[in-house]
Design an enzyme around this catalytic site. Structure first.
Site, PDB file in Angstrom:
ATOM      1  N   ASP A 161      67.572  15.696 -45.592  1.00  0.00           N
ATOM      2  CA  ASP A 161      67.600  15.904 -46.876  1.00  0.00           C
ATOM      3  C   ASP A 161      66.414  16.453 -47.397  1.00  0.00           C
ATOM      4  O   ASP A 161      66.154  17.183 -48.108  1.00  0.00           O
ATOM      5  CB  ASP A 161      67.876  14.768 -47.772  1.00  0.00           C
ATOM      6  CG  ASP A 161      67.673  14.663 -49.114  1.00  0.00           C
ATOM      7  OD1 ASP A 161      68.380  15.416 -49.818  1.00  0.00           O
ATOM      8  OD2 ASP A 161      66.635  14.161 -49.716  1.00  0.00           O
ATOM      9  N   ASP A 212      62.179  13.188 -44.969  1.00  0.00           N
ATOM     10  CA  ASP A 212      62.636  12.258 -43.776  1.00  0.00           C
ATOM     11  C   ASP A 212      63.657  12.929 -43.063  1.00  0.00           C
ATOM     12  O   ASP A 212      63.941  14.016 -42.866  1.00  0.00           O
ATOM     13  CB  ASP A 212      63.023  10.921 -44.669  1.00  0.00           C
ATOM     14  CG  ASP A 212      64.288  11.146 -45.744  1.00  0.00           C
ATOM     15  OD1 ASP A 212      64.950  12.100 -45.458  1.00  0.00           O
ATOM     16  OD2 ASP A 212      64.217  10.741 -46.691  1.00  0.00           O
ATOM     17  N   TYR A 250      70.074   8.444 -54.388  1.00  0.00           N
ATOM     18  CA  TYR A 250      70.840   9.585 -54.990  1.00  0.00           C
ATOM     19  C   TYR A 250      71.935   8.944 -55.692  1.00  0.00           C
ATOM     20  O   TYR A 250      73.058   9.076 -55.248  1.00  0.00           O
ATOM     21  CB  TYR A 250      71.196  10.513 -54.068  1.00  0.00           C
ATOM     22  CG  TYR A 250      70.095  11.501 -53.670  1.00  0.00           C
ATOM     23  CD1 TYR A 250      69.842  12.706 -54.325  1.00  0.00           C
ATOM     24  CD2 TYR A 250      69.494  11.564 -52.331  1.00  0.00           C
ATOM     25  CE1 TYR A 250      68.776  13.622 -53.849  1.00  0.00           C
ATOM     26  CE2 TYR A 250      68.666  12.315 -51.942  1.00  0.00           C
ATOM     27  CZ  TYR A 250      68.220  13.369 -52.693  1.00  0.00           C
ATOM     28  OH  TYR A 250      67.276  14.345 -52.176  1.00  0.00           O
ATOM     29  N   GLU A 261      56.787  16.206 -52.084  1.00  0.00           N
ATOM     30  CA  GLU A 261      57.948  16.187 -51.111  1.00  0.00           C
ATOM     31  C   GLU A 261      59.142  17.146 -51.612  1.00  0.00           C
ATOM     32  O   GLU A 261      59.330  17.182 -52.706  1.00  0.00           O
ATOM     33  CB  GLU A 261      58.697  14.567 -50.984  1.00  0.00           C
ATOM     34  CG  GLU A 261      59.725  14.773 -50.103  1.00  0.00           C
ATOM     35  CD  GLU A 261      60.551  13.360 -49.998  1.00  0.00           C
ATOM     36  OE1 GLU A 261      61.043  13.013 -48.830  1.00  0.00           O
ATOM     37  OE2 GLU A 261      60.503  12.382 -50.872  1.00  0.00           O
TER      38      GLU A 261
END
Length: 622
Positions: A168, A171, A327, A574
């Protein structure tokens, strides 16, 4: 001396020597022939008379003046002149052809690629860096290798392969919910702008990315069945509240070196996830419509998860679950409108359109009330995208009753959303640097901006394709160029036209983030395997990442245009799969010299619509 023989007609036959005939005899015979000809009733032309009257010497001279072509006799002079002319013309034509082929041509040079096209090349490379499983030979990311090769199988409670898909973000967790949205967005952009992808040389690349994603989604449920009771929603965990238990957030390891358990999160009632997966598979089936077998497989899989979404109601991220921490889905009604629209476009089955345009469903999805996040398109809120998609249907097909009322409502609401993007309206604040605060100052704003830029650009192209010059915001009329200008200013901000003069797309321009929050990019490929906590030193070092994760769009600046290039602060540095999908869609919409969408491909499975005829008049009675 004469010789005698038997005459076949009776009597002697005398054969004379050839020299016995005198010149007087020959002359006498010729005079008789001329006399006989002169008595003929048919007149002779001059040529024939010249041949007959001329002597042997004269005949030879006469023959040299003419050429017998079989069907006609022509003058030798005329014949030779004609042949010479043909030969000369042929030689001249050949000479001209030789000159044309040998003289260097001065073509108009191709214009250099615009910034949007250059950024598009890089943005797509991010997906190569996020691949999980056995990588293809031409992945073109040298610091990545095979990883997650035991996903699914290593979880005793699941026991089936979940190898593949995409990680995703920074990570190694595989979240189906945002990944499905990312694949839907990429497919939508390909359907609308395949010609632009082709011009940029990226059509095959983006289709490979989509297929990598949809192949994995098909693995997460029994895609050969018509009815299912579960979906693998996530691989890996990120909750660190449990202390020091190794997982994908506690550890800082390259995906290739992971040795800690990666559990599979299975959901049995997850309408939001299943409907988004249906949208992703349905949209991809249109992208791959020329591959009939694969397209039909995608459609069947989409129908299966759609049925599951409708029958097993519930959110995939209930309170306390791992997905809810990262999420969290607020509702599944918007996915029903969004997924139903894509199911209709992929199948032409009007029952999906009937559901997507049902007023009750639209009401539950929030179509008739405002709120601070109304009109903000994201991995959680699909309603704005669904409204734009269904407005397209109304603009180009106008299916009429019984869909027209809600389609007109969606079309009007799309116009309102587009108005909210304009600076003169106050629905959203803007920073001094110029970016629109669609998430009202909360962290990680760029993912929302790129989605809005895509919606504005594609909706403007819809209006242009429908020969509609613009739209109204109250009493004021705005041209479609205003929508494209909005999209450009927001993407330009991301590409470097901001107070920091920094590109928030890694590898684009000369000044971009060097400390991206990404495990694989931050750990050197030096033959050393770093353990769960052994990699922390690479997380915490102030040195730039040893690897450039090309094309990654970082989370972005804060509400004051501030940005900290710090690896440990994921709210700044990120990147995410869903964010980059929106970026790719916006970039391709703005790229190239020509604007415009493919009007017809998206409707390839939709049968012709004919307005429902009015009921017949009542029977007349006197």
């Amino acid at each position: 001396m004469s010789m005698y023989g038997r005459d076949p007609w009776g009597g002697p036959l005398e054969i004379l020597n050839a020299d016995s005939a005198t010149d007087d005899d020959r002359s006498r015979n010729l005079d008789l022939d001329r006399a006989a000809l002169s008595t003929s009733s048919r007149p002779l032309d001059e040529t024939q008379q010249s041949w007959l009257l001329a002597g042997p010497g004269d005949q030879a001279k006469t023959k040299k003046k003419y050429v017998d072509l079989g069907c006609l006799i022509v003058s030798r002079k005329l014949f030779m002149w004609t042949v010479g002319t043909i030969v000369a013309v042929a030689a001249l034509a050949g000479f001209i052809t030789l000159i044309v082929k040998t003289v260097p041509r001065h073509h108009r040079p191709q214009p250099p690629p615009d910034n949007y096209t250059l950024a598009l090349h890089k943005a797509l490379m991010f997906f190569n860096a996020q691949r999980s499983g056995r990588l293809p030979k031409l992945n073109n990311v040298s610091w990545r290798g095979n990883s997650g090769m035991k996903d699914g199988i290593s979880d005793p409670s699941y026991g089936r392969s979940l190898v593949g898909g995409f990680y995703d973000a920074g990570d190694a967790i595989k979240f189906n919910f945002p990944a499905s949205f990312a694949m839907t967005m990429l497919s939508w952009s390909v359907i609308e702008y395949s010609a632009k992808y082709e011009a940029a040389g990226e059509l095959n690349h983006v289709k490979e990315i989509i297929k990598w994603g949809t192949d994995y989604l098909l693995k997460t449920f029994n895609n050969s069945a018509d009815t299912i009771d579960r979906i693998a929603a996530q691989v890996g965990t990120g909750d660190t509240s449990g202390g020091t238990t190794p997982n994908d957030h506690y550890c800082w390891m390259k995906p290739e070196d992971i040795d800690y358990p990666r559990p599979v999160y299975v959901c049995h009632s997850c309408s939001d996830l299943a409907a988004e997966m249906a949208a992703a598979l349905a949209a991809a089936s249109i992208v791959f419509k020329d591959n009939k077998a694969y397209s039909q497989k995608l459609v069947h899989g989409a129908a299966t998860v759609w049925k599951f979404a409708r029958e097993q109601r519930g959110r995939y991220s209930p309170r306390g679950s791992d997905p809810s921490l990262f999420y969290n889905s607020t509702s599944y009604w918007d996915e029903f409108v969004w997924g139903g629209a894509w199911m209709y476009l992929a199948t032409g089955n009007s029952s999906y359109l009937y559901l997507s345009t049902h007023p009750t469903l639209a009401k539950h999805a929030g179509a008739f009330w405002g709120g601070p996040d109304y009109g903000v398109f994201s991995w959680d809120n699909k309603l704005p995208g669904a409204q734009v998609l269904l407005s397209r249907l109304r603009l180009f097909l106008s299916p009429g009753y019984p869909y027209e009322e809600i389609l007109r409502t969606f079309h009007n609401q799309t116009s309102i959303i587009m108005c909210s993007y304009l600076p003169i309206f106050t629905s959203f604040n803007r920073t001094k640097g110029g970016f629109i605060e669609l998430n009202h100052g909360r962290p990680q704003p760029l993912q929302y901006i790129v989605n809005a830029a895509f919606l504005a650009a594609v909706y403007g192209d819809y209006l242009d394709a429908a020969d509609t010059p613009g739209w109204y915001c109250g009493p004021n009329f705005y041209s479609t160029g205003v929508l494209r200008d909005f999209a450009r200013t927001q993407i330009d901000y991301i590409l470097g036209k901001n107070p920091h003069k920094m590109s928030y797309v890694v590898g684009f321009g000369n000044h971009y983030p060097k400390h991206v929050h990404h495990r694989g990019a931050s750990i050197p490929k030096n033959g050393v395997r770093y353990s769960c906590k052994g990699g922390w030193k690479w997380r915490d070092t102030k040195k730039p990442n040893p690897h450039t994760i090309t094309g990654a769009m970082v989370a972005g600046p804060d509400r004051h245009d501030g940005f900290r290039d710090v690896r440990t602060n994921y709210n700044y540095t990120e990147p995410t799969l869903a964010g980059n999908a929106g970026l790719v869609a916006a970039l391709v919409a703005l790229s190239g010299e020509k604007n415009g969408v493919d009007k017809n491909t998206i409707f390839s499975a939709v049968p012709p619509k004919f307005p429902t005829p009015p009921p017949p008049p009542a029977q007349w009675k006197p």
